[in-house]
Design a protein around this motif. Structure first.
Motif, short mmCIF file in Angstrom:
data_model
loop_
_atom_site.label_atom_id
_atom_site.label_comp_id
_atom_site.label_asym_id
_atom_site.label_seq_id
_atom_site.Cartn_x
_atom_site.Cartn_y
_atom_site.Cartn_z
N HIS A 17 -0.65 -5.06 5.90
CA HIS A 17 -0.06 -5.86 6.84
C HIS A 17 -1.16 -5.98 8.04
O HIS A 17 -0.89 -7.01 8.76
N TYR A 18 -1.88 -5.20 8.44
CA TYR A 18 -2.86 -5.31 9.57
C TYR A 18 -3.62 -6.50 9.54
O TYR A 18 -3.98 -7.00 10.48
N ASP A 61 -3.01 6.64 4.46
CA ASP A 61 -1.75 5.89 4.93
C ASP A 61 -2.24 4.82 5.72
O ASP A 61 -1.79 3.79 5.88
N GLN A 96 -2.36 -4.02 19.47
CA GLN A 96 -0.88 -3.82 19.75
C GLN A 96 -0.91 -2.38 20.43
O GLN A 96 -1.87 -1.68 20.44
N HIS A 116 -5.85 0.01 6.68
CA HIS A 116 -5.68 -0.82 7.95
C HIS A 116 -7.02 -0.81 8.54
O HIS A 116 -7.75 -1.80 9.07
N LYS A 120 1.00 -1.15 -0.14
CA LYS A 120 -0.18 0.18 0.02
C LYS A 120 0.78 1.22 -0.05
O LYS A 120 2.08 1.12 0.18
N GLU A 127 0.16 6.47 16.95
CA GLU A 127 1.80 6.27 17.13
C GLU A 127 2.10 7.35 18.16
O GLU A 127 1.64 8.75 18.04
N LYS A 141 -2.05 -9.16 11.33
CA LYS A 141 -1.88 -8.97 12.66
C LYS A 141 -2.63 -10.12 13.58
O LYS A 141 -3.90 -10.46 13.05
#
Ligand SMILES: NC(=O)C1=CN([C@@H]2O[C@H](COP(=O)(O)OP(=O)(O)OC[C@H]3O[C@@H](n4cnc5c(N)ncnc54)[C@H](OP(=O)(O)O)[C@@H]3O)[C@@H](O)[C@H]2O)C=CC1
Ligand SMILES: O=C1O[C@H](COP(=O)(O)O)[C@@H](O)[C@H](O)[C@H]1O
Length: 588
Positions: A277-278, A334, A476, A339, A247, A315, A281
């Motif tokens: 990639h989420y 992003d 997370q 995600h 992405k 974050e 998870k």
């Protein structure tokens, strides 16, 4: 197939019903497909003890026998015959024939970059360390940076770590892995350089049945060049060729559609693995298990019992030198459009027909297409500003040298989304995502409705919101699933308390949780597509966000500034209050 594979715990990734094996449940049988013309191929199969050579016209089918595009509008794209070579698109995981040995080469394009060093090479090593990679695997790095094999190995070795729960000598394993890594420097638009890479690959493949996976760890603007060169000059001659595309897939509906059209000049849809990639998870994977394998949750999973759902990404650091990419995309492209929206789709979708990739992805598309496009009035955007905290001066977004001065790109966004279907009508799904906030966290929070005629309402005072149940999946850090309940405090009186029924992963499963990239790389090698994004999903996701993104840019909406390390712009609370919601993460 060993314990490493998701497919081993799922039904076959996509059921495949050539008339020859109408009733044959495709196990991970020993066979392979020889490239042939589009949609028909010579293939040799060994089912049980019988080896059968058959020419079959075959068509991918989902497990319920309906065509794959049962719910998604076919993109109507004419696929280039060259691109539609049968690629064993997850029909079966390839495994060696007794008499044919295969190899898998993984080429990391953009090998000198941040993601390659931080995530991809470490994930490949972790898979090797766990004995999850195919016996004959080879890793190639490809980028413009001049390096030789040794310099690549030295670069990779700096970010490799070993699982703490294995006794084997890590150094030996690391050295063995590094000796399987090779580098080729070249331009991303040079067919000649990819032909040179192909030659190197053939040498290492040593005449085996060669499967090839290309991971595009490069800025999106050079995806098509690489796919063209790799497809034309470095595709496998006798096995499958697959491409993992990172992405963001475009910037809006138009550019995303254009990117897919360009890619499909050289690749068939089943060769394209769009990674988010989420989806790899642990807690995101567990969401469906929690919902669909426990009787207690499914009956509650609707507007009748759920007051709101909150999807939170935070974050505690800024862009830190990635402004060149980030400033052109912003936090909505992003993080939110991919995600968080993927998590929302998995959370809100109807029960899939099966665990087959296409059945799951069909349901995700349906729920995404039931959603209302985002309105500007239901969105808050912010940008972090400089702040001194504990004597340390924390920079503003625009202090980042890679960020253009005066940039209005949002580093924070919050949004209220709605799903116009029978299950979720009227339930606000609140998303918020931000950089440079007070904590690093990703979680799903489900706030349930009030207890009607609550017998104990006097015990909770006036704010009955504090008495409602809340289910939290902490993606997370420190993975956990906990349910906030009311309980009686032990003793002779009748005092109530709030407690958590808590599945804390590090306490329950004292072993390192694999990184998302490990799961997804393994699935791509095995052709398991469940955790990858299908083109119609992507279309539906961009359709939701594109009008808003255009309005933000056309109206030059100025983001509300928030101090680095804070809880974000004040406007985020007003947005929640508009829908009678209180952000659950603020009370923890
Ligand atoms: N980094 C991250 O945390 C994440 C990244 N991604 C995605 O992964 C991909 C790679 O990201 P990342 O590794 O951070 O990217 P980088 O900016 O690190 O770029 C990767 C490599 O691509 C080459 N490159 C960089 N810019 C250009 C350019 N303008 N033209 C040609 N080549 C260029 C460079 O290699 P060389 O000069 O040697 O050719 C660089 O090392 C992107 O699509 C990104 O969106 C997705 C999720 C997270
Ligand atoms: O895709 C992205 O994800 C990372 C965050 O990933 P995580 O697994 O560390 O939560 C984010 O930092 C980056 O900006 C974005 O491109």
């Amino acid at each position: 197939m060993g314990p490493c594979s998701s497919a081993s715990s799922l039904s076959s990734s996509t059921s495949f019903t050539p008339s020859l094996f109408k009733n044959e449940t495709p196990r991970l049988s020993k066979f392979f497909i020889l490239p042939g013309k589009s949609h028909s191929s010579l293939w040799v199969s060994q089912v049980g003890s019988t080896t059968t050579l058959a020419r079959k016209h075959f068509q991918l089918k989902s497990s319920n026998g309906h065509p794959l595009d049962a719910v998604s509008s076919h993109d109507g794209l004419v696929e280039n015959p060259l691109a539609s070579k049968p690629q064993g698109e997850g029909l079966f995981s390839f495994s060696e024939q007794e008499n044919v040995e295969s190899s898998v080469s993984i080429t990391v394009v953009g090998a000198s970059g941040d993601l390659a060093k931080k995530k991809i090479f470490p994930a490949l090593f972790a898979l090797y360390y766990e004995d999850c990679l195919p016996k004959n695997f080879i890793v190639f790095g490809y980028a413009r940076t001049k390096m030789n094999d040794e310099e690549l190995r030295n670069m990779i070795s700096k970010t490799l770590t070993c699982r703490i729960d294995r006794r084997e000598n890590c150094e030996d394993k690391m050295e063995q892995f590094l000796q399987r890594c090779f580098y080729h420097s070249g331009q991303y638009d040079s067919e000649e350089h990819f032909a040179e890479l192909d030659k190197k690959m053939k040498m290492k493949e040593d005449g085996k049945l060669a499967h090839r996976l290309f991971y595009l760890s490069i800025p999106p603007n050079i995806f098509v060049n690489v796919v063209k060169c790799a497809s034309l000059r470095a595709s496998s001659a006798n096995g499958w060729t697959r491409v993992i595309v990172e992405k963001p897939f475009g910037r809006d509906s138009e550019s995303s559609g254009e990117l897919t059209r360009c890619l499909k000049q050289y690749l068939a849809e089943d060769q394209i693995f769009r990674i988010d990639h989420y989806l790899g998870k642990e807690l995101v994977e567990n969401l469906s298990v929690l919902r669909f394998s426990n009787l207690v949750f499914e009956p509650l999973w609707s507007r009748s019992y759920i007051r709101n759902v909150q999807l939170i990404f935070s974050e505690d650091f800024g862009t830190e030198g990635r402004g060149g990419y980030f400033d052109n995309y912003g936090i909505i492209r992003d993080i939110m459009q991919n995600h968080l929206l993927q998590i929302l789709a998995l959370f809100a979708m109807e029960t899939p027909v099966s665990l087959d990739a296409e059945d799951i992805r069909n349901e995700k598309v349906k729920v995404l297409r039931s959603m209302r496009p985002l309105l500007l009035e239901d969105v808050v955007v912010g940008q972090y500003k400089g702040h001194s905290k504990g004597g340390k001066l924390l920079p503003a977004y625009t202090d980042d040298p890679t960020v253009p001065k005066g940039s209005v790109t949002p580093t924070f966004a919050a949004a209220a989304l709605f799903i116009d279907n029978a299950r979720w009508d009227g339930v606000p799904f609140l998303m918020k995502a931000g950089k440079a906030l007070y904590t690093r966290r990703a979680e799903i929070r489900v706030q349930f409705r009030h207890v009607p005629g609550n017998l104990y309402r006097r015990n909770f005072g006036t704010d009955l919101d504090k008495a409602t149940n809340e289910l939290v999946l902490r993606v997370q850090p420190d993975e956990a699933i906990y349910l906030k309940i009311n309980n009686k405090i032990p003793g002779l009186g009748m005092r109530l308390d709030r407690s958590d029924l808590n599945l804390l992963y590090r306490a329950r499963y004292p072993r390192e949780i694999p990184d998302a990239y490990e799961r997804l790389l393994l699935d791509a090698i095995e052709g398991e597509r469940r955790l990858f994004i299908r083109s119609d999903e992507l279309d539906a996701a961009w359709a939701l966000f594109t009008p808003l993104l255009k309005e933000l840019e056309e109206k030059k909406i100025i983001p509300e500034l928030y101090p680095y390390g804070s809880r974000g712009p004040v406007g985020v609370h007003y947005l929640a209050a508009k829908y009678n919601v209180r952000w659950g993460d603020l009370s923890e």
